[in-house]
Design a protein around this motif. Structure first.
Motif, PDB file in Angstrom:
ATOM      1  N   ARG A 175       0.841  -1.195   0.000  1.00 52.05           N
ATOM      2  CA  ARG A 175       0.000   0.000   0.000  1.00 52.05           C
ATOM      3  C   ARG A 175       0.882   1.253   0.000  1.00 52.05           C
ATOM      4  NH1 ARG A 175      -3.344  -0.466   5.178  1.00 52.05           N
ATOM      5  NH2 ARG A 175      -1.295  -1.043   5.949  1.00 52.05           N
ATOM      6  N   GLU A 176       0.274   2.391  -0.195  1.00 50.94           N
ATOM      7  CA  GLU A 176       1.002   3.656  -0.196  1.00 50.94           C
ATOM      8  C   GLU A 176       1.444   4.011   1.237  1.00 50.94           C
ATOM      9  OE1 GLU A 176       2.007   5.391  -2.912  1.00 50.94           O
ATOM     10  OE2 GLU A 176       1.188   3.675  -3.998  1.00 50.94           O
ATOM     11  N   PRO A 177       2.496   4.841   1.386  1.00 54.67           N
ATOM     12  CA  PRO A 177       3.032   5.149   2.721  1.00 54.67           C
ATOM     13  C   PRO A 177       2.002   5.691   3.721  1.00 54.67           C
ATOM     14  CG  PRO A 177       4.572   5.857   1.056  1.00 54.67           C
ATOM     15  CD  PRO A 177       3.332   5.408   0.331  1.00 54.67           C
ATOM     16  N   ASN A 178       1.064   6.525   3.282  1.00 52.07           N
ATOM     17  CA  ASN A 178       0.072   7.046   4.220  1.00 52.07           C
ATOM     18  C   ASN A 178      -0.820   5.924   4.758  1.00 52.07           C
ATOM     19  OD1 ASN A 178      -1.088   6.850   1.611  1.00 52.07           O
ATOM     20  ND2 ASN A 178      -2.696   8.283   2.144  1.00 52.07           N
ATOM     21  N   GLU A 179      -1.146   4.934   3.932  1.00 51.62           N
ATOM     22  CA  GLU A 179      -1.939   3.785   4.380  1.00 51.62           C
ATOM     23  C   GLU A 179      -1.118   2.924   5.348  1.00 51.62           C
ATOM     24  OE1 GLU A 179      -4.654   2.160   0.918  1.00 51.62           O
ATOM     25  OE2 GLU A 179      -2.652   2.661   0.144  1.00 51.62           O
ATOM     26  N   TYR A 180       0.147   2.723   5.006  1.00 58.96           N
ATOM     27  CA  TYR A 180       1.061   1.937   5.844  1.00 58.96           C
ATOM     28  C   TYR A 180       1.206   2.586   7.222  1.00 58.96           C
ATOM     29  CZ  TYR A 180       5.514  -0.164   7.321  1.00 58.96           C
ATOM     30  OH  TYR A 180       6.514  -0.811   8.014  1.00 58.96           O
ATOM     31  N   ASN A 181       1.398   3.898   7.233  1.00 56.32           N
ATOM     32  CA  ASN A 181       1.590   4.610   8.500  1.00 56.32           C
ATOM     33  C   ASN A 181       0.347   4.606   9.380  1.00 56.32           C
ATOM     34  OD1 ASN A 181       4.243   5.201   7.873  1.00 56.32           O
ATOM     35  ND2 ASN A 181       3.744   7.173   6.957  1.00 56.32           N
ATOM     36  N   SER A 182      -0.826   4.488   8.783  1.00 56.99           N
ATOM     37  CA  SER A 182      -2.054   4.469   9.582  1.00 56.99           C
ATOM     38  C   SER A 182      -2.288   3.101  10.228  1.00 56.99           C
ATOM     39  CB  SER A 182      -3.262   4.887   8.742  1.00 56.99           C
ATOM     40  OG  SER A 182      -3.526   3.927   7.752  1.00 56.99           O
ATOM     41  N   GLY A 183      -1.524   2.091   9.854  1.00 54.04           N
ATOM     42  CA  GLY A 183      -1.607   0.777  10.463  1.00 54.04           C
ATOM     43  C   GLY A 183      -1.125  -0.300   9.513  1.00 54.04           C
ATOM     44  N   PRO A 240       5.523   0.209  -1.809  1.00 53.64           N
ATOM     45  CA  PRO A 240       4.274   0.414  -2.564  1.00 53.64           C
ATOM     46  C   PRO A 240       4.355  -0.178  -3.961  1.00 53.64           C
ATOM     47  CG  PRO A 240       4.988   2.448  -1.515  1.00 53.64           C
ATOM     48  CD  PRO A 240       6.109   1.464  -1.363  1.00 53.64           C
ATOM     49  N   VAL A 241       3.225  -0.675  -4.446  1.00 52.30           N
ATOM     50  CA  VAL A 241       3.179  -1.278  -5.778  1.00 52.30           C
ATOM     51  C   VAL A 241       3.615  -0.260  -6.836  1.00 52.30           C
ATOM     52  CG1 VAL A 241       0.747  -0.813  -6.288  1.00 52.30           C
ATOM     53  CG2 VAL A 241       1.834  -2.822  -7.241  1.00 52.30           C
ATOM     54  N   THR A 242       3.404   1.026  -6.581  1.00 51.20           N
ATOM     55  CA  THR A 242       3.813   2.065  -7.530  1.00 51.20           C
ATOM     56  C   THR A 242       5.336   2.204  -7.606  1.00 51.20           C
ATOM     57  OG1 THR A 242       3.541   3.732  -5.807  1.00 51.20           O
ATOM     58  CG2 THR A 242       1.683   3.398  -7.304  1.00 51.20           C
ATOM     59  N   GLN A 243       6.057   1.681  -6.606  1.00 52.27           N
ATOM     60  CA  GLN A 243       7.521   1.748  -6.584  1.00 52.27           C
ATOM     61  C   GLN A 243       8.167   0.372  -6.767  1.00 52.27           C
ATOM     62  OE1 GLN A 243       8.721   3.539  -2.887  1.00 52.27           O
ATOM     63  NE2 GLN A 243       7.293   5.239  -3.090  1.00 52.27           N
ATOM     64  N   MET A 244       7.362  -0.634  -6.989  1.00 56.53           N
ATOM     65  CA  MET A 244       7.848  -2.015  -7.014  1.00 56.53           C
ATOM     66  C   MET A 244       8.964  -2.233  -8.036  1.00 56.53           C
ATOM     67  SD  MET A 244       7.565  -5.011  -5.578  1.00 56.53           S
ATOM     68  CE  MET A 244       6.047  -4.946  -4.659  1.00 56.53           C
ATOM     69  N   LYS A 245       8.822  -1.714  -9.233  1.00 49.88           N
ATOM     70  CA  LYS A 245       9.847  -1.930 -10.264  1.00 49.88           C
ATOM     71  C   LYS A 245      11.191  -1.339  -9.854  1.00 49.88           C
ATOM     72  CE  LYS A 245       6.841  -2.352 -14.241  1.00 49.88           C
ATOM     73  NZ  LYS A 245       6.359  -1.788 -15.480  1.00 49.88           N
TER      74      LYS A 245
END
Length: 113
Positions: free
Chosen positions: A37-45, A54-59
């Motif tokens: 998930r994105e960092p803001n989602e990760y930081n919320s739990g 994040p999948v957007t940074q996976m490559k």
């Protein structure tokens, strides 16, 4: 559109093994646990011990994931972890699992920032 959806469904089924929470818990401590998930989602739990890629940074960050160890992925609902699994599968990773239902179905321990 329907053909694309079918193609994605079957290629995802080949790339990743979905696990129930019970099976996920049994194996993720011996594996690489990745929250896509994105960092803001990760930081919320997030699940205790998970790394955030994040999948957007996976490559760009794939080199942080070892191909010789199992990879346990999860996202909010299971869609993004499926996409991340496909990316990893195309790069030669084969021991890939994801949490069925995603983080929203998780009832275990979590950590917040």
């Amino acid at each position: 559109m329907i053909l694309y959806a079918l193609f994605m469904y079957f290629s995802q089924k080949r790339a990743v093994k979905p696990l129930s929470q019970e099976d996920f818990v049994l194996g993720y401590r011996k594996a690489q646990l990745i929250d896509v998930r994105e960092p803001n989602e990760y930081n919320s739990g997030h699940i205790l011990g998970a790394r955030n890629i994040p999948v957007t940074q996976m490559k760009q960050r794939m080199k942080e994931i070892r191909p010789d160890k199992p990879v346990y992925l999860y996202c909010q609902s299971g869609l993004r972890s499926g996409r991340a699994a496909q990316m990893l599968y195309r790069k030669g990773y084969r021991d890939i699992y994801h949490l069925q239902g995603g983080f929203k179905k998780w009832t275990g321990k979590i950590k917040t920032k």
